[in-house]
Design a protein around this motif. Structure first.
Motif, PDB file in Angstrom:
ATOM      1  N   ILE A  66      -5.042   0.215   4.289  1.00 27.71           N
ATOM      2  CA  ILE A  66      -4.622   0.261   5.936  1.00 27.71           C
ATOM      3  C   ILE A  66      -3.090  -0.640   6.134  1.00 27.71           C
ATOM      4  O   ILE A  66      -2.606  -1.625   4.885  1.00 27.71           O
ATOM      5  N   GLY A  67      -2.057  -0.468   6.546  1.00 23.99           N
ATOM      6  CA  GLY A  67      -0.690  -0.680   6.323  1.00 23.99           C
ATOM      7  C   GLY A  67       0.058  -0.440   5.210  1.00 23.99           C
ATOM      8  O   GLY A  67       0.214   0.664   5.452  1.00 23.99           O
ATOM      9  N   VAL A  68       0.499  -2.125   5.040  1.00 24.88           N
ATOM     10  CA  VAL A  68       1.270  -0.875   3.829  1.00 24.88           C
ATOM     11  C   VAL A  68       0.752  -1.329   2.269  1.00 24.88           C
ATOM     12  O   VAL A  68       0.999  -2.671   2.730  1.00 24.88           O
ATOM     13  N   ASN A  69       0.894  -1.131   1.316  1.00 23.48           N
ATOM     14  CA  ASN A  69       0.805  -2.466   0.224  1.00 23.48           C
ATOM     15  C   ASN A  69       2.025  -1.242  -1.349  1.00 23.48           C
ATOM     16  O   ASN A  69       2.108  -0.178  -1.393  1.00 23.48           O
ATOM     17  N   ILE A  70       2.443  -2.085  -1.620  1.00 25.46           N
ATOM     18  CA  ILE A  70       3.919  -2.098  -2.306  1.00 25.46           C
ATOM     19  C   ILE A  70       3.413  -2.194  -3.968  1.00 25.46           C
ATOM     20  O   ILE A  70       3.037  -3.004  -3.938  1.00 25.46           O
ATOM     21  N   GLU A  73     -10.406  -4.049  10.938  1.00 21.45           N
ATOM     22  CA  GLU A  73      -9.670  -3.011  11.275  1.00 21.45           C
ATOM     23  C   GLU A  73      -9.889  -1.794  10.393  1.00 21.45           C
ATOM     24  O   GLU A  73     -10.680  -0.454  10.510  1.00 21.45           O
ATOM     25  N   HIS A  74      -9.898  -2.522   9.412  1.00 21.94           N
ATOM     26  CA  HIS A  74      -9.819  -2.217   7.654  1.00 21.94           C
ATOM     27  C   HIS A  74     -11.837  -1.674   7.590  1.00 21.94           C
ATOM     28  O   HIS A  74     -11.886   0.309   7.288  1.00 21.94           O
ATOM     29  N   ILE A  89      -2.819  -8.565  -2.830  1.00 21.35           N
ATOM     30  CA  ILE A  89      -3.622  -8.398  -3.285  1.00 21.35           C
ATOM     31  C   ILE A  89      -4.258  -9.984  -4.319  1.00 21.35           C
ATOM     32  O   ILE A  89      -3.004 -10.340  -4.987  1.00 21.35           O
ATOM     33  N   THR A 135     -10.415   2.463   1.149  1.00 23.26           N
ATOM     34  CA  THR A 135      -9.248   3.135   1.956  1.00 23.26           C
ATOM     35  C   THR A 135      -7.932   2.269   2.166  1.00 23.26           C
ATOM     36  O   THR A 135      -8.003   0.869   2.427  1.00 23.26           O
ATOM     37  N   TYR A 144       9.130   2.272   8.473  1.00 21.27           N
ATOM     38  CA  TYR A 144       8.963   2.454   7.643  1.00 21.27           C
ATOM     39  C   TYR A 144       9.480   2.802   5.870  1.00 21.27           C
ATOM     40  O   TYR A 144       9.688   2.745   5.118  1.00 21.27           O
ATOM     41  N   GLU A 175       9.077  -5.176   0.415  1.00 24.26           N
ATOM     42  CA  GLU A 175       8.794  -4.548   1.382  1.00 24.26           C
ATOM     43  C   GLU A 175      10.439  -4.338   2.843  1.00 24.26           C
ATOM     44  O   GLU A 175      10.204  -3.373   3.049  1.00 24.26           O
ATOM     45  N   ILE A 192      -7.698  -8.351  -0.865  1.00 24.92           N
ATOM     46  CA  ILE A 192      -6.947  -8.116  -0.366  1.00 24.92           C
ATOM     47  C   ILE A 192      -6.526  -9.544   0.570  1.00 24.92           C
ATOM     48  O   ILE A 192      -7.701  -9.994   1.470  1.00 24.92           O
ATOM     49  N   TYR A 216      -4.297  -9.842   4.528  1.00 27.22           N
ATOM     50  CA  TYR A 216      -2.919  -9.078   5.018  1.00 27.22           C
ATOM     51  C   TYR A 216      -1.781  -9.559   5.769  1.00 27.22           C
ATOM     52  O   TYR A 216      -2.434 -11.006   7.026  1.00 27.22           O
ATOM     53  N   GLN A 254       9.461  -5.635  13.002  1.00 27.11           N
ATOM     54  CA  GLN A 254       8.115  -6.197  12.067  1.00 27.11           C
ATOM     55  C   GLN A 254       7.531  -5.066  11.339  1.00 27.11           C
ATOM     56  O   GLN A 254       7.707  -4.025  11.398  1.00 27.11           O
ATOM     57  N   ILE A 255       6.789  -5.236  10.471  1.00 19.97           N
ATOM     58  CA  ILE A 255       5.512  -4.500   9.545  1.00 19.97           C
ATOM     59  C   ILE A 255       4.765  -5.166   9.275  1.00 19.97           C
ATOM     60  O   ILE A 255       4.138  -6.423   9.319  1.00 19.97           O
ATOM     61  N   GLU A 256       3.463  -4.410  10.199  1.00 19.16           N
ATOM     62  CA  GLU A 256       2.338  -4.803  10.119  1.00 19.16           C
ATOM     63  C   GLU A 256       1.389  -4.367   8.560  1.00 19.16           C
ATOM     64  O   GLU A 256       2.050  -3.697   8.147  1.00 19.16           O
ATOM     65  N   ARG A 257       0.559  -5.280   8.982  1.00 20.55           N
ATOM     66  CA  ARG A 257      -0.921  -5.067   7.651  1.00 20.55           C
ATOM     67  C   ARG A 257       0.276  -4.458   6.337  1.00 20.55           C
ATOM     68  O   ARG A 257      -0.406  -3.649   5.647  1.00 20.55           O
ATOM     69  N   VAL A 258       0.999  -6.178   5.471  1.00 24.10           N
ATOM     70  CA  VAL A 258       0.937  -5.992   4.423  1.00 24.10           C
ATOM     71  C   VAL A 258      -0.171  -6.480   3.516  1.00 24.10           C
ATOM     72  O   VAL A 258      -0.200  -7.599   3.521  1.00 24.10           O
ATOM     73  N   ASN A 259      -0.114  -5.683   2.426  1.00 26.70           N
ATOM     74  CA  ASN A 259      -1.160  -5.650   1.641  1.00 26.70           C
ATOM     75  C   ASN A 259      -0.876  -6.881   0.664  1.00 26.70           C
ATOM     76  O   ASN A 259       0.447  -6.632  -0.585  1.00 26.70           O
ATOM     77  N   GLY A 296      -7.583  -7.643   9.934  1.00 28.43           N
ATOM     78  CA  GLY A 296      -7.265  -6.635   9.005  1.00 28.43           C
ATOM     79  C   GLY A 296      -8.674  -5.880   8.644  1.00 28.43           C
ATOM     80  O   GLY A 296      -8.857  -5.259   8.274  1.00 28.43           O
ATOM     81  N   TRP A 343       5.400   2.497  -2.160  1.00 30.86           N
ATOM     82  CA  TRP A 343       4.563   2.300  -0.966  1.00 30.86           C
ATOM     83  C   TRP A 343       3.951   3.139  -0.558  1.00 30.86           C
ATOM     84  O   TRP A 343       3.893   4.438  -0.308  1.00 30.86           O
TER      85      TRP A 343
END
Ligand SMILES: Nc1nc2c(ncn2[C@@H]2O[C@H](COP(=O)(O)OP(=O)(O)OP(=O)(O)O)[C@@H](O)[C@H]2O)c(=O)[nH]1
Ligand SMILES: [Mg+2]
Lengths: 173, 542
Positions: free
Chosen positions: A39-43, B131-132, B92, A37, A76, B65, B98, B100, B85-90, B128, A60
């Motif tokens: 969570i948050g955002v992945n660009i 939570e994930h 990789i 899954t 967002y 972002e 990942i 966060y 605020q931008i939360e939990r930007v992934n 993160g 996004w």
């Protein structure tokens, strides 16, 4: 001819409908059966050819809904040119969530371009969402069209994104 | 004082350094044009592909972002918003894991927000990941629930489907049962009556009811007139069918018979050539079936409906069964009627013969006029009184008429002798019941009539002849007849004596009760005489 436009688009939809998988298929050409899954955002970025040059898509991938009251953070959606709203052909609830995403997207940004996608069509024997349901929903919030896609087989995935790009281009003109 | 201030600044710097380290914070300073002006020394380079040191690089170029977020950022610069605020930007990582991040944008100087923005980047990977895993578990659980619900719905659907199938099967069985009952009812009607019209009426009614037709009629083929004539009709409103008189091959009815096949017209308006029977009934559809028994056309079953009706195979099959029953009814009841007629003719012939013999006997015996018919009549009255049935009474009648048939075997010299008979002659005379037995017993039809000719000379006390039977060994008919015979003989004139008067005869008969006669027969007979006397008196009074 070397015009490059940068566009932000979002994928919206209930949890597990295949948002991440559609992006992965589109961007990387891969698919993973295992569910991880978001969570948050992945660009992700993907540049596609257009008649006028190139469109650099900033895609996004957002966490799927966790219930009716926890849709995407409105800020967002700032600066979003278009959204792909996805449902899962094997789960009826995802159609209802899809309608709610469409409604909220239109409220946040009345000019947003929407593409409706019913994903996982490789699981046709478990189909619970009819063509009628989909065209009905799409007519309410869009132009009545929709895609039946499969991130697993790749069916119609390119078309989904190029269709959205086409709508964005047409809107810009 | 300055020393103190210096100390405090040093202290604050240390705190900031520690907080930075513990919370893995990094920050950049962004000018009013949203370009990166400065980055913190600890800023991890792997957080972006862009070269942050390139002069004039925009925030959006550094962090995707922020593309499209210019409006929000300008809101902060204008002091209309204090935080974005931008939360939990992934992010990789190269190994696939990942990271966060949390982006927070605030004005650098709260008093003068237009001066620039501070972008604070916090590594929130550890919270993160927790939570994930929570969200992952919850979503997987929902998938399972969904699958279960789906399986459940599937089961429900299958149960529903099965239930529907069962209900359908039940309905089919019930329908078959109702139809079988209808057929059974018809069978009973055919078996239970010898009246063809009654049987056919039952069949027509059942056909009309179960095939939901407005009118059902059965027409019989008359082999003399060569026409079909209505036998029964159910549901008709006019007399058209009732009075139908149809030649073979003519109209829909005659055609069905001629072609020997079921004719089906679900919508007669589509058949302009059709010679419909029942126009006055307003038929919009009609059906005609030939009734065939032993290869011969015996009639036609004709059904009419006042609306268009398209039958299905099931309906037609049932119709064929009903028509089959009608044909069977016609065939079997006609056969029965033929048999009954020939039986009746035979019985009539026998009766005439018996009466002829009886008259011949009277003539030869020179019996007093009408002796035989009188005793026969009285004996029959007694037979009625004792409750004999029709057939028993018929045999009593034959027996009474032929009671002295044995005398055919007695020579005229003895039978007609005026004088007293000698012992030997009596001996011969007393053989006449046995002769009767010999004569009649080979004739099957007359054997049951033997009681009187064979036994009317037996006596209650056993002193009679030919067999010396006593009491109830003597057949009832013979016991009754014996009383009547003696009564009539004594009342009649004879060449050697005058007939007795009624009182004398009554007295004599009463005296013989229990010796010569059955006391019960005597009682019955005397009561009958009283009854008859009374009737005569009544008649005379009138
Ligand atoms: N058969 C099939 N499975 C698919 C398809 N697309 C996605 N999946 C599977 O569905 C599950 C969820 O896919 P994701 O792409 O993670 O869905 P998502 O919408 O990103 O989910 P969240 O991030 O939780 O909102 C994964 O196990 C995928 O392998 C598809 O087209 N066909
Ligand atoms: Mg996802």
């Amino acid at each position: 001819m070397n015009t490059i436009v940068q566009k932000k688009i979002c994928l919206l939809g209930d949890f597990g409908v295949g948002k991440t998988s559609l992006i992965r298929r589109f961007v990387e050409g891969r698919f993973n059966e295992k569910y991880l899954t978001t969570i948050g955002v992945n660009i992700s970025r993907k540049t596609i050819e257009r008649s006028y040059g190139l469109m650099s898509m900033l895609i996004w991938d957002l966490a799927g809904s966790t219930g009716f009251d926890s849709f995407t953070n409105p800020s967002y959606m700032q600066g979003t040119a278009g959204a792909v709203i996805v449902c899962d052909i094997t789960r009826r609830d995802t159609l209802i969530i899809m309608a709610e995403y469409a409604r909220q997207a239109r409220i946040i940004n009345p000019k947003i371009h929407l593409v409706f996608v019913c994903n996982k069509t490789d699981l046709l024997d478990r189909r619970v969402i009819s063509a009628e349901d989909l065209s009905d929903l799409s007519s309410t919030f869009g132009d009545g069209s929709y895609f039946l896609s499969s991130a697993k087989t790749g069916e119609r995935v390119e078309d989904v994104f190029s269709s959205l790009a086409g709508k964005i281009d047409a809107g810009d003109r | 004082m300055p020393h103190k201030k210096q100390k405090l600044a040093q202290f604050e710097a240390r705190v900031v350094q520690l907080i930075n380290e513990w919370h893995r914070l990094a920050y950049t300073y962004v000018d009013a044009d949203l370009r990166i002006a400065q980055i913190s020394p600890n800023f991890p380079s792997e957080l972006t592909d862009a070269d942050l040191t390139r002069p004039g690089i925009s925030l959006g170029e550094a962090f995707g972002e922020f593309v499209g977020m210019e409006d929000v950022l300008h809101d902060i610069l204008r002091g209309e918003r204090s935080l974005f605020q931008i939360e939990r930007v992934n992010r990789i990582q190269a190994d696939g894991s990942i990271r966060y991040l949390s982006f927070r944008v605030v004005p650098l100087d709260v008093q003068k927000p237009s001066a620039g923005l501070l972008v604070i980047v916090e590594d929130v990977t550890s919270s993160g990941l927790i939570e994930h895993s929570l969200v992952q578990n919850r979503n997987e659980l929902r998938f399972v629930q969904d699958a279960l619900a789906h399986a459940n719905a599937d089961l429900d659907k299958r149960v529903e489907q099965r239930t529907a199938e069962l209900a359908e099967a039940k309905q089919q069985i019930e329908k078959q049962l109702v139809r079988m009952q209808a057929l059974r009812l018809n069978d009973l009607a055919i078996l239970g009556t010898t009246d063809l019209r009654v049987a056919l009426k039952t069949i027509a009614d059942q056909t009309r009811k179960h095939l939901r037709m407005d009118v059902v009629s059965v027409l019989l083929f008359n082999p003399y007139s060569l026409r079909f004539e209505n036998a029964v009709v159910a549901g008709a409103q006019t007399s058209e069918i009732q009075s139908a008189w149809i030649r073979m091959g003519e109209t829909v009815i005659g055609r069905a018979a001629f072609e020997r096949q079921t004719l089906i017209f679900p919508d007669v308006s589509q058949e302009p050539q059709l010679e419909l029977v029942g126009k006055s009934e307003g038929f919009l559809s009609c059906f005609a079936l030939p009734l065939i028994a032993k290869g011969k056309i015996v009639g036609v079953m004709y059904l009419g409906h006042r609306s268009i009706f398209q039958p299905n195979q099931d309906w037609l099959d049932f119709l064929e069964s009903l028509a089959g029953q009608a044909a069977m009814a016609i065939e079997s009841i006609k056969a029965f009627e033929d048999l009954q007629r020939s039986n009746f003719e035979l019985a009539l012939a026998y009766s005439r013969t018996i009466e002829g013999w009886s008259r011949a006997l009277d003539l030869r015996d020179m019996q007093t006029k009408d002796h035989t018919s009188r005793v026969t009549e009285l004996t029959l009255k007694l037979a009625h009184l004792v409750g004999m049935n029709e057939i028993e009474i018929m045999h009593v009648k034959h027996g009474a008429l032929l009671h002295d048939i044995g005398k055919m075997g007695i020579p005229d010299a003895i039978l007609l002798k005026d004088d007293y008979l000698s012992d030997e002659e009596w001996e011969i005379m007393r053989r006449h019941p046995a002769y009767a037995y010999e004569m009649l017993s080979p004739v099957e039809y007359l054997r049951p009539a033997l009681d009187i000719p064979y036994c009317h000379h037996e006596k209650w006390d056993g002193t009679g002849y030919p067999r010396g039977l006593a009491g109830e060994q003597i057949p009832l008919a013979a016991r009754l007849f014996a009383v009547v015979d003696v009564w009539d003989a004594l009342r009649s004139n004879r060449p050697y004596r005058k007939g007795w008067n009624e009182d004398q005869v009554r007295e004599y008969i009463r005296s013989q009760s229990g010796t010569h006669f059955d006391p019960y027969a005597v009682d019955l007979f005397l009561r009958l005489l009283d009854e008859m006397d009374k009737e005569q008196m009544d008649q005379r009074a009138v």
